[in-house]
Design a protein around this motif. Structure first.
Motif, mmCIF file in Angstrom:
data_model
loop_
_atom_site.group_PDB
_atom_site.id
_atom_site.type_symbol
_atom_site.label_atom_id
_atom_site.label_comp_id
_atom_site.label_asym_id
_atom_site.label_seq_id
_atom_site.Cartn_x
_atom_site.Cartn_y
_atom_site.Cartn_z
ATOM 1 N N PRO A 116 0.822 -1.215 0.000
ATOM 2 C CA PRO A 116 0.000 0.000 0.000
ATOM 3 C C PRO A 116 0.859 1.269 0.000
ATOM 4 N N LEU A 117 0.358 2.275 -0.676
ATOM 5 C CA LEU A 117 1.020 3.577 -0.714
ATOM 6 C C LEU A 117 1.162 4.109 0.716
ATOM 7 N N LEU A 118 2.307 4.665 1.039
ATOM 8 C CA LEU A 118 2.478 5.280 2.366
ATOM 9 C C LEU A 118 1.552 6.481 2.487
ATOM 10 N N ASP A 119 1.071 6.745 3.701
ATOM 11 C CA ASP A 119 0.198 7.916 3.823
ATOM 12 C C ASP A 119 0.998 9.179 4.171
ATOM 13 N N ASP A 120 2.293 9.133 3.972
ATOM 14 C CA ASP A 120 3.146 10.307 4.159
ATOM 15 C C ASP A 120 3.378 10.961 2.793
ATOM 16 N N GLN A 121 2.492 11.896 2.471
ATOM 17 C CA GLN A 121 2.503 12.502 1.126
ATOM 18 C C GLN A 121 3.835 13.153 0.784
ATOM 19 N N LEU A 122 4.409 13.882 1.740
ATOM 20 C CA LEU A 122 5.645 14.611 1.436
ATOM 21 C C LEU A 122 6.790 13.639 1.108
ATOM 22 N N LEU A 123 6.823 12.537 1.826
ATOM 23 C CA LEU A 123 7.881 11.556 1.596
ATOM 24 C C LEU A 123 7.711 10.883 0.231
ATOM 25 N N VAL A 124 6.485 10.534 -0.102
ATOM 26 C CA VAL A 124 6.201 9.931 -1.410
ATOM 27 C C VAL A 124 6.537 10.941 -2.511
ATOM 28 N N ASP A 125 6.125 12.179 -2.307
ATOM 29 C CA ASP A 125 6.452 13.247 -3.266
ATOM 30 C C ASP A 125 7.963 13.408 -3.403
ATOM 31 N N ALA A 126 8.656 13.330 -2.277
ATOM 32 C CA ALA A 126 10.099 13.587 -2.279
ATOM 33 C C ALA A 126 10.823 12.564 -3.159
ATOM 34 N N LEU A 127 10.427 11.310 -3.074
ATOM 35 C CA LEU A 127 11.089 10.291 -3.896
ATOM 36 C C LEU A 127 10.777 10.515 -5.380
ATOM 37 N N THR A 128 9.556 10.903 -5.665
ATOM 38 C CA THR A 128 9.192 11.227 -7.053
ATOM 39 C C THR A 128 10.032 12.405 -7.552
ATOM 40 N N TYR A 129 10.143 13.425 -6.720
ATOM 41 C CA TYR A 129 10.962 14.596 -7.072
ATOM 42 C C TYR A 129 12.396 14.183 -7.390
ATOM 43 N N CYS A 130 12.990 13.372 -6.521
ATOM 44 C CA CYS A 130 14.396 12.972 -6.713
ATOM 45 C C CYS A 130 14.569 12.207 -8.020
ATOM 46 N N ASP A 131 13.667 11.277 -8.300
ATOM 47 C CA ASP A 131 13.749 10.464 -9.517
ATOM 48 C C ASP A 131 13.510 11.330 -10.753
ATOM 49 N N MET A 132 12.521 12.190 -10.681
ATOM 50 C CA MET A 132 12.092 12.934 -11.866
ATOM 51 C C MET A 132 12.916 14.191 -12.132
ATOM 52 N N THR A 133 13.864 14.500 -11.248
ATOM 53 C CA THR A 133 14.776 15.617 -11.518
ATOM 54 C C THR A 133 16.207 15.098 -11.681
ATOM 55 N N THR A 134 16.335 13.826 -12.038
ATOM 56 C CA THR A 134 17.641 13.207 -12.276
ATOM 57 C C THR A 134 17.602 12.494 -13.626
ATOM 58 N N THR A 135 18.603 12.746 -14.456
ATOM 59 C CA THR A 135 18.632 12.107 -15.795
ATOM 60 C C THR A 135 18.993 10.623 -15.664
ATOM 61 N N PRO A 136 18.829 9.870 -16.755
ATOM 62 C CA PRO A 136 19.245 8.460 -16.736
ATOM 63 C C PRO A 136 20.730 8.292 -16.418
ATOM 64 N N ASP A 137 21.527 9.346 -16.628
ATOM 65 C CA ASP A 137 22.955 9.260 -16.309
ATOM 66 C C ASP A 137 23.294 9.777 -14.909
ATOM 67 N N GLY A 138 22.290 10.232 -14.196
ATOM 68 C CA GLY A 138 22.536 10.670 -12.827
ATOM 69 C C GLY A 138 22.783 12.155 -12.671
ATOM 70 N N GLU A 139 22.573 12.923 -13.764
ATOM 71 C CA GLU A 139 22.743 14.381 -13.671
ATOM 72 C C GLU A 139 21.437 15.036 -13.235
ATOM 73 N N VAL A 140 21.551 16.266 -12.741
ATOM 74 C CA VAL A 140 20.363 17.013 -12.339
ATOM 75 C C VAL A 140 19.643 17.544 -13.583
ATOM 76 N N THR A 141 18.314 17.488 -13.567
ATOM 77 C CA THR A 141 17.539 18.017 -14.685
ATOM 78 C C THR A 141 16.214 18.590 -14.168
ATOM 79 N N PHE A 142 15.428 19.142 -15.089
ATOM 80 C CA PHE A 142 14.082 19.597 -14.745
ATOM 81 C C PHE A 142 13.090 18.472 -15.032
#
Ligand SMILES: [Fe+2]
Length: 187
Positions: A116-142
């Motif tokens: 089940p999805l964690l009910d900690d929205q900020l933490l779930v958001d934070a992992l999405t943010y980290c993944d979605m602002t990192t390129t496939p090579d590990g660089e920072v992106t938008f």
């Protein structure tokens, strides 16, 4: 979760990814660096976030790819390891709107049921943010550039292409919430 769990998580991810999937390993390390930057935002969950970040794509490891749906494969691998802990496993299972991709694959019920999805929205958001602002090579992106890159890489009509199109508004909203939390930090 503490510093030694973070170290443990990094070595598990390295063992599974570095050799067979070096680019995925570079991405995972980049996502973990992004997670480091959110330490203040997520407070007590900082170590948990970094551990989940470095392990989020472990399910791509050829050895672990049983269903071919990497959030589920990764979470099933981790749940058998006591050191992982339930919150880490559920974060990995649900990273970056995995529920929507599960739906495309007919696996939504399975994923929701087992992890089940964690009910900690900020933490779930934070992992999405980290993944979605990192390129496939590990660089920072938008996030916008990352979403476009995924659509091109997989093809707009592919399963992942459909998923990413459906998930984009939710992903951008999550990234926006984390950016707002970052901006609200005292400097
Ligand atoms: Fe992933």
């Amino acid at each position: 979760m503490n510093a030694s769990t973070v170290k443990w998580a990094g070595s598990v991810a390295e063992v599974e990814l570095r050799e067979p999937l070096p680019r995925r390993w570079a991405h995972s390390q980049g996502v973990a660096r992004r997670a480091d930057e959110l330490a203040e935002v997520v407070g007590d969950a900082a170590d948990l976030l970094v551990a989940a970040a470095v392990l989020h794509d472990v399910g791509y490891a050829p050895r672990l790819a049983a269903t071919g749906f990497h959030p589920l494969d990764g979470a099933r691998f981790l749940r058998d390891i006591p050191a992982a802990g339930e919150r880490l496993v559920r974060l990995v299972a649900n990273h970056s709107m995995a529920l929507l991709e599960a739906e495309e694959r007919g696996l939504r019920d399975v994923l929701e049921d087992e992890f089940p999805l964690l009910d900690d929205q900020l933490l779930v958001d934070a992992l999405t943010y980290c993944d979605m602002t990192t390129t496939p090579d590990g660089e920072v992106t938008f996030a916008e550039a990352r979403l476009a890159e995924i659509a091109v890489r997989y093809g707009a009509d592919s399963l992942v292409g459909r998923f990413i199109r459906r998930a984009s508004p939710d992903i951008l909203a999550a990234v926006g919430r984390v950016e707002a939390a970052l901006a609200a930090q005292p400097r």
